[in-house]
Design a protein around this motif. Structure first.
Motif, PDB file in Angstrom:
ATOM      1  N   ALA A 114      -2.693 -55.989 -25.493  1.00  0.00           N
ATOM      2  CA  ALA A 114      -3.095 -56.411 -26.819  1.00  0.00           C
ATOM      3  C   ALA A 114      -2.942 -55.557 -27.875  1.00  0.00           C
ATOM      4  O   ALA A 114      -2.217 -54.828 -28.550  1.00  0.00           O
ATOM      5  N   LEU A 115      -2.925 -54.067 -26.743  1.00  0.00           N
ATOM      6  CA  LEU A 115      -3.073 -52.789 -27.221  1.00  0.00           C
ATOM      7  C   LEU A 115      -1.814 -52.031 -26.893  1.00  0.00           C
ATOM      8  O   LEU A 115      -1.159 -52.144 -27.939  1.00  0.00           O
ATOM      9  N   ASP A 116      -0.823 -53.310 -26.488  1.00  0.00           N
ATOM     10  CA  ASP A 116       0.662 -52.421 -26.454  1.00  0.00           C
ATOM     11  C   ASP A 116       1.329 -53.851 -27.607  1.00  0.00           C
ATOM     12  O   ASP A 116       3.262 -53.229 -28.048  1.00  0.00           O
ATOM     13  N   CYS A 117       1.100 -54.790 -27.917  1.00  0.00           N
ATOM     14  CA  CYS A 117       1.736 -55.459 -28.534  1.00  0.00           C
ATOM     15  C   CYS A 117       2.364 -55.222 -30.480  1.00  0.00           C
ATOM     16  O   CYS A 117       1.365 -54.943 -30.535  1.00  0.00           O
ATOM     17  N   LYS A 118       2.858 -55.359 -30.286  1.00  0.00           N
ATOM     18  CA  LYS A 118       4.652 -55.020 -31.263  1.00  0.00           C
ATOM     19  C   LYS A 118       4.389 -55.889 -31.841  1.00  0.00           C
ATOM     20  O   LYS A 118       4.672 -55.487 -33.418  1.00  0.00           O
ATOM     21  N   GLU A 124      -1.902 -62.601 -34.271  1.00  0.00           N
ATOM     22  CA  GLU A 124      -0.699 -63.272 -34.288  1.00  0.00           C
ATOM     23  C   GLU A 124       0.136 -63.573 -33.331  1.00  0.00           C
ATOM     24  O   GLU A 124       1.563 -63.642 -33.324  1.00  0.00           O
ATOM     25  N   CYS A 125       0.213 -62.972 -32.213  1.00  0.00           N
ATOM     26  CA  CYS A 125       0.673 -63.041 -30.450  1.00  0.00           C
ATOM     27  C   CYS A 125       1.152 -64.067 -30.433  1.00  0.00           C
ATOM     28  O   CYS A 125       0.597 -64.151 -29.735  1.00  0.00           O
ATOM     29  N   GLY A 126       2.046 -64.923 -30.111  1.00  0.00           N
ATOM     30  CA  GLY A 126       2.475 -65.618 -29.614  1.00  0.00           C
ATOM     31  C   GLY A 126       1.866 -65.237 -27.592  1.00  0.00           C
ATOM     32  O   GLY A 126       0.897 -66.460 -26.785  1.00  0.00           O
ATOM     33  N   VAL A 127       1.797 -64.594 -27.180  1.00  0.00           N
ATOM     34  CA  VAL A 127       1.529 -64.465 -25.974  1.00  0.00           C
ATOM     35  C   VAL A 127       0.161 -64.240 -25.892  1.00  0.00           C
ATOM     36  O   VAL A 127      -0.381 -64.928 -24.754  1.00  0.00           O
ATOM     37  N   PHE A 128      -0.206 -64.071 -26.533  1.00  0.00           N
ATOM     38  CA  PHE A 128      -1.706 -62.921 -26.538  1.00  0.00           C
ATOM     39  C   PHE A 128      -2.174 -64.732 -26.550  1.00  0.00           C
ATOM     40  O   PHE A 128      -3.643 -64.848 -25.974  1.00  0.00           O
ATOM     41  N   ARG A 129      -2.319 -65.634 -27.687  1.00  0.00           N
ATOM     42  CA  ARG A 129      -2.659 -65.975 -27.613  1.00  0.00           C
ATOM     43  C   ARG A 129      -2.437 -67.759 -26.678  1.00  0.00           C
ATOM     44  O   ARG A 129      -3.025 -68.106 -26.156  1.00  0.00           O
TER      45      ARG A 129
END
Length: 139
Positions: A114-118, A124-129
């Motif tokens: 989450a901290l490094d997400c672009k 909104e990040c698909g990987v995080f979700r």
């Protein structure tokens, strides 16, 4: 890790002295005694006295608590009848601890992502979700 303990300062401690040595309140030591974790010797007037093995026992209890063990877990370890039984209890505690470590590492990995997400917002990040959705139990 080696440490030096001055034996003179560990013999015949009052409850206040032992508690103070570890930064504990005296009621904590009384509670641990009532739970069967420590057994101070008693003077004829009923006052508690602690010696070197009690100092070591308090240190072991504190380490167990730092590892996430309950007082019951610690008591089970302390009261095991022999080395083989103690190892069996400790293996179970180690396995439980490893599971907690694995869960915490997974949580840290999510936070790191989450901290490094672009993405402009981690929500909104698909990987995080996807990682969050993997934690949702099936219906």
């Amino acid at each position: 890790m080696q440490f030096h303990v001055d034996m003179k300062s560990s013999d015949d401690l009052t409850i206040g002295e032992l508690a103070g040595r570890f930064g504990l309140a005296t009621h904590v030591l009384r509670h641990w005694e009532s739970e069967g974790l420590i057994t101070p010797r008693r003077l004829p007037n009923g006052r508690r006295r602690y010696d070197f093995p009690d100092v070591v026992q308090v240190a072991m209890i504190l380490r167990g608590k730092e590892a996430g063990l309950s007082l019951e877990d610690i008591r089970e370890t302390v009261q095991a009848p022999d080395g083989a039984a103690r190892r069996k209890v400790l293996r179970r505690h180690r396995d439980d601890l490893q599971q907690r470590i694995d869960r915490l590492q997974s949580a840290k990995s999510m936070i790191d992502h989450a901290l490094d997400c672009k993405a402009p917002d981690v929500w909104e990040c698909g990987v995080f979700r996807a990682r969050i959705m993997a934690l949702v139990p099936p219906a």
